[in-house]
Design a protein around this motif. Structure first.
Motif, PDB file in Angstrom:
ATOM      1  N   VAL A  50       0.846  -1.378   0.096  1.00  0.00           N
ATOM      2  CA  VAL A  50       0.129  -0.072  -0.208  1.00  0.00           C
ATOM      3  C   VAL A  50       0.607   1.204   0.003  1.00  0.00           C
ATOM      4  CG1 VAL A  50      -1.979   1.109   1.304  1.00  0.00           C
ATOM      5  CG2 VAL A  50      -1.880  -1.232   1.371  1.00  0.00           C
ATOM      6  N   LEU A  51       0.620   2.072  -1.002  1.00  0.00           N
ATOM      7  CA  LEU A  51       1.414   3.555  -1.084  1.00  0.00           C
ATOM      8  C   LEU A  51       0.161   4.458  -0.432  1.00  0.00           C
ATOM      9  CD1 LEU A  51       2.958   2.985  -4.509  1.00  0.00           C
ATOM     10  CD2 LEU A  51       4.155   3.271  -2.563  1.00  0.00           C
ATOM     11  N   TYR A  52       0.947   5.297   0.330  1.00  0.00           N
ATOM     12  CA  TYR A  52       0.076   6.443   0.752  1.00  0.00           C
ATOM     13  C   TYR A  52       0.446   7.833   0.328  1.00  0.00           C
ATOM     14  CZ  TYR A  52      -1.353   2.694   4.274  1.00  0.00           C
ATOM     15  OH  TYR A  52      -1.625   1.803   4.805  1.00  0.00           O
ATOM     16  N   ALA A  53      -0.490   8.570   0.080  1.00  0.00           N
ATOM     17  CA  ALA A  53      -0.231  10.006  -0.280  1.00  0.00           C
ATOM     18  C   ALA A  53      -1.468  11.002   0.122  1.00  0.00           C
ATOM     19  CB  ALA A  53       0.016  10.266  -1.776  1.00  0.00           C
ATOM     20  N   TYR A  54      -1.002  12.187   0.546  1.00  0.00           N
ATOM     21  CA  TYR A  54      -2.292  13.083   0.910  1.00  0.00           C
ATOM     22  C   TYR A  54      -1.834  14.409   0.182  1.00  0.00           C
ATOM     23  CZ  TYR A  54      -1.952   9.829   4.670  1.00  0.00           C
ATOM     24  OH  TYR A  54      -2.132   8.570   5.124  1.00  0.00           O
ATOM     25  N   GLY A  55      -3.143  15.212   0.103  1.00  0.00           N
ATOM     26  CA  GLY A  55      -2.818  16.561  -0.345  1.00  0.00           C
ATOM     27  C   GLY A  55      -4.261  17.223  -0.328  1.00  0.00           C
ATOM     28  N   ALA A  56      -4.488  18.308  -0.352  1.00  0.00           N
ATOM     29  CA  ALA A  56      -5.824  19.099  -0.268  1.00  0.00           C
ATOM     30  C   ALA A  56      -6.547  18.846  -1.513  1.00  0.00           C
ATOM     31  CB  ALA A  56      -5.299  20.791  -0.373  1.00  0.00           C
ATOM     32  N   ASP A  57      -6.024  18.770  -2.687  1.00  0.00           N
ATOM     33  CA  ASP A  57      -6.873  18.480  -3.884  1.00  0.00           C
ATOM     34  C   ASP A  57      -6.464  16.934  -4.412  1.00  0.00           C
ATOM     35  OD1 ASP A  57      -7.950  18.039  -6.564  1.00  0.00           O
ATOM     36  OD2 ASP A  57      -7.483  20.183  -6.936  1.00  0.00           O
ATOM     37  N   VAL A  58      -7.483  15.992  -4.108  1.00  0.00           N
ATOM     38  CA  VAL A  58      -7.012  14.530  -4.382  1.00  0.00           C
ATOM     39  C   VAL A  58      -6.900  14.387  -5.802  1.00  0.00           C
ATOM     40  CG1 VAL A  58      -9.466  13.917  -4.156  1.00  0.00           C
ATOM     41  CG2 VAL A  58      -7.702  12.366  -3.661  1.00  0.00           C
ATOM     42  N   GLY A  59      -7.841  14.979  -6.633  1.00  0.00           N
ATOM     43  CA  GLY A  59      -7.776  14.858  -8.070  1.00  0.00           C
ATOM     44  C   GLY A  59      -6.195  15.383  -8.724  1.00  0.00           C
ATOM     45  N   PRO A  76      -4.171  -7.933  -9.103  1.00  0.00           N
ATOM     46  CA  PRO A  76      -5.058  -6.623  -9.269  1.00  0.00           C
ATOM     47  C   PRO A  76      -4.564  -5.515  -8.447  1.00  0.00           C
ATOM     48  CG  PRO A  76      -5.881  -8.198  -7.728  1.00  0.00           C
ATOM     49  CD  PRO A  76      -4.703  -8.961  -8.356  1.00  0.00           C
ATOM     50  N   ALA A  77      -4.937  -4.375  -8.670  1.00  0.00           N
ATOM     51  CA  ALA A  77      -4.628  -3.234  -7.959  1.00  0.00           C
ATOM     52  C   ALA A  77      -5.729  -2.090  -7.970  1.00  0.00           C
ATOM     53  CB  ALA A  77      -3.291  -2.620  -8.804  1.00  0.00           C
ATOM     54  N   HIS A  78      -5.975  -1.293  -7.219  1.00  0.00           N
ATOM     55  CA  HIS A  78      -6.764  -0.047  -7.237  1.00  0.00           C
ATOM     56  C   HIS A  78      -6.300   1.085  -6.164  1.00  0.00           C
ATOM     57  CE1 HIS A  78      -7.842  -2.338  -3.310  1.00  0.00           C
ATOM     58  NE2 HIS A  78      -8.319  -1.109  -2.920  1.00  0.00           N
ATOM     59  N   VAL A  79      -6.879   2.249  -6.579  1.00  0.00           N
ATOM     60  CA  VAL A  79      -6.668   3.499  -5.653  1.00  0.00           C
ATOM     61  C   VAL A  79      -7.969   3.700  -4.897  1.00  0.00           C
ATOM     62  CG1 VAL A  79      -5.803   5.823  -5.891  1.00  0.00           C
ATOM     63  CG2 VAL A  79      -4.824   3.963  -7.089  1.00  0.00           C
ATOM     64  N   VAL A  80      -7.744   4.009  -3.702  1.00  0.00           N
ATOM     65  CA  VAL A  80      -8.949   4.534  -2.909  1.00  0.00           C
ATOM     66  C   VAL A  80      -8.547   6.211  -2.805  1.00  0.00           C
ATOM     67  CG1 VAL A  80     -10.037   4.982  -0.669  1.00  0.00           C
ATOM     68  CG2 VAL A  80      -9.174   2.657  -1.872  1.00  0.00           C
ATOM     69  N   LEU A  81      -9.337   7.022  -3.515  1.00  0.00           N
ATOM     70  CA  LEU A  81      -9.329   8.383  -3.548  1.00  0.00           C
ATOM     71  C   LEU A  81     -10.490   8.779  -2.200  1.00  0.00           C
ATOM     72  CD1 LEU A  81      -9.462   9.285  -7.171  1.00  0.00           C
ATOM     73  CD2 LEU A  81      -7.353   8.960  -5.621  1.00  0.00           C
ATOM     74  N   ARG A  82      -9.941   9.401  -1.391  1.00  0.00           N
ATOM     75  CA  ARG A  82     -10.894   9.886  -0.107  1.00  0.00           C
ATOM     76  C   ARG A  82     -10.738  11.356  -0.205  1.00  0.00           C
ATOM     77  NH1 ARG A  82      -9.278   7.075   4.910  1.00  0.00           N
ATOM     78  NH2 ARG A  82     -10.158   5.193   3.643  1.00  0.00           N
ATOM     79  N   ARG A  83     -12.004  12.066  -0.296  1.00  0.00           N
ATOM     80  CA  ARG A  83     -12.073  13.391  -0.199  1.00  0.00           C
ATOM     81  C   ARG A  83     -12.727  13.775   1.242  1.00  0.00           C
ATOM     82  NH1 ARG A  83     -12.708  12.255  -5.147  1.00  0.00           N
ATOM     83  NH2 ARG A  83     -11.917  13.570  -6.739  1.00  0.00           N
ATOM     84  N   GLY A  84     -11.832  13.912   2.409  1.00  0.00           N
ATOM     85  CA  GLY A  84     -12.629  14.172   3.883  1.00  0.00           C
ATOM     86  C   GLY A  84     -12.859  12.895   4.692  1.00  0.00           C
ATOM     87  N   SER A  85     -13.884  12.159   4.400  1.00  0.00           N
ATOM     88  CA  SER A  85     -14.246  11.184   5.247  1.00  0.00           C
ATOM     89  C   SER A  85     -14.277   9.810   4.429  1.00  0.00           C
ATOM     90  CB  SER A  85     -15.533  11.273   6.060  1.00  0.00           C
ATOM     91  OG  SER A  85     -16.767  11.273   5.206  1.00  0.00           O
ATOM     92  N   ARG A  86     -14.515   8.596   5.073  1.00  0.00           N
ATOM     93  CA  ARG A  86     -14.533   7.538   4.453  1.00  0.00           C
ATOM     94  C   ARG A  86     -15.937   7.527   3.678  1.00  0.00           C
ATOM     95  NH1 ARG A  86     -11.623   2.949   5.436  1.00  0.00           N
ATOM     96  NH2 ARG A  86     -10.098   3.205   7.428  1.00  0.00           N
TER      97      ARG A  86
END
Length: 94
Positions: A50-59, A76-86
């Motif tokens: 799992v790779l972690y990254a954070y930023g104000a604008d997830v897009g 398989p692989a996938h990315v979870v984009l979280r804007r604020g909460s789960r």
């Protein structure tokens, strides 16, 4: 968070771990250059990386990281984009 399935049920092969570390270095430089956030490391275990990254604008953050994420050879692989909460997360298949 980018999730990748590895070749075994533990930590993957040394080559797989090195691929993740290389991608992490490339994305760190790209994210810092673009000023869109930070790459916060990786984690291995249970047959997954799992790779972690954070930023104000997830897009914007995903746009900078996407070419490297898609270039990794794991499936398989996938990315979870979280804007604020789960409740506000979305998933992108790689």
């Amino acid at each position: 968070m980018a999730h990748y399935r590895l070749s075994d049920d533990q930590y993957g092969s040394p080559a797989e771990r090195e691929d993740i570390y290389d991608a992490e270095r490339v994305m760190t430089a790209a994210v810092e250059a673009a000023g869109v956030g930070e790459v916060d490391g990786s984690e291995f275990g249970g047959g997954e990386a799992v790779l972690y990254a954070y930023g104000a604008d997830v897009g914007a953050l995903f746009k900078v990281m996407e070419p490297t994420l898609r270039g990794l050879p794991f499936s398989p692989a996938h990315v979870v984009l979280r804007r604020g909460s789960r409740e506000s997360e979305s998933r992108v298949e790689l």
